[in-house]
Design an enzyme around this catalytic site. Structure first.
Site, mmCIF file in Angstrom:
data_model
loop_
_atom_site.group_PDB
_atom_site.id
_atom_site.type_symbol
_atom_site.label_atom_id
_atom_site.label_comp_id
_atom_site.label_asym_id
_atom_site.label_seq_id
_atom_site.Cartn_x
_atom_site.Cartn_y
_atom_site.Cartn_z
ATOM 1 N N LYS A 109 103.417 0.402 26.644
ATOM 2 C CA LYS A 109 104.651 -0.039 26.199
ATOM 3 C C LYS A 109 105.699 -0.235 27.040
ATOM 4 C CE LYS A 109 102.343 -0.226 21.409
ATOM 5 N NZ LYS A 109 102.667 -0.489 20.405
ATOM 6 N N TYR A 154 98.757 -9.456 18.488
ATOM 7 C CA TYR A 154 99.187 -9.582 17.605
ATOM 8 C C TYR A 154 99.114 -10.519 16.097
ATOM 9 C CZ TYR A 154 100.347 -5.396 19.891
ATOM 10 O OH TYR A 154 101.194 -4.341 21.087
ATOM 11 N N ASN A 175 106.247 3.314 20.197
ATOM 12 C CA ASN A 175 105.614 4.178 20.625
ATOM 13 C C ASN A 175 104.619 5.042 21.914
ATOM 14 O OD1 ASN A 175 103.863 2.824 20.044
ATOM 15 N ND2 ASN A 175 103.777 3.188 18.110
ATOM 16 N N HIS A 206 99.395 0.946 22.874
ATOM 17 C CA HIS A 206 98.307 0.522 22.222
ATOM 18 C C HIS A 206 97.311 1.279 22.362
ATOM 19 C CE1 HIS A 206 96.211 -2.636 20.365
ATOM 20 N NE2 HIS A 206 95.826 -2.674 21.165
ATOM 21 N N GLU A 230 90.302 -7.364 23.180
ATOM 22 C CA GLU A 230 91.245 -7.157 23.484
ATOM 23 C C GLU A 230 91.273 -6.888 25.047
ATOM 24 O OE1 GLU A 230 93.589 -4.982 20.327
ATOM 25 O OE2 GLU A 230 92.853 -3.184 21.230
#
Length: 140
Positions: free
Chosen positions: A11, A51, A114, A117, A128
């Site tokens: 990310k 998302y 974080n 993913h 995905e």
């Protein structure tokens, strides 16, 4: 054990801190192969589509804004039970609750920032991966 593929995103918080190599090393040391990888900026429509499962949740807009805030590294990982293995390697979404030795314990800044993913199921992984890679970009 079944050899499978999973999808990963390093990310914007992690790429901004130049952690791609450190995270890749953890992925490889964890027994997974990186069989496709590219650095890109996710567009707003791509982030909204990716998302969409969270679109009714209060954090959706913040999540989308975060994911388009800088470059990411999208990856296809392969290995025995890759989905479960990568989810274990990532650690808990909240880095404060992540186990020692996990990516999020080592590198995440917060629940949102974080660092990574990973797909949560085989069907999700297929969807995905297809959003970011064509078959000829995945080399096992």
């Amino acid at each position: 054990m079944a050899v499978e593929r999973t999808f990963s995103i390093i990310k914007p918080d992690a790429t901004a801190r130049n952690l791609t190599g450190a995270i890749n090393a953890m992925i490889e040391q964890g027994g997974l192969r990186i069989v496709a990888q590219k650095r890109l900026c996710i567009s707003l429509p791509q982030a909204r589509k990716f998302y969409a499962v969270h679109k009714e949740r209060p954090f959706f807009n913040d999540l989308v804004d975060f994911m388009v805030s800088g470059p990411v590294v999208v990856q296809v990982l392969e290995g025995d039970n890759a989905i479960a293995k990568y989810r274990e390697l990532m650690g808990a979404t909240d880095p404060a609750k992540a186990a020692p030795g996990t990516i999020r314990k080592a590198h995440a800044k917060s629940i949102q920032e974080n660092s990574v993913h990973g797909s949560d199921a085989p069907e999700t992984a297929v969807k995905e991966i297809a959003q970011f890679f064509s078959d000829n970009e995945i080399v096992g």
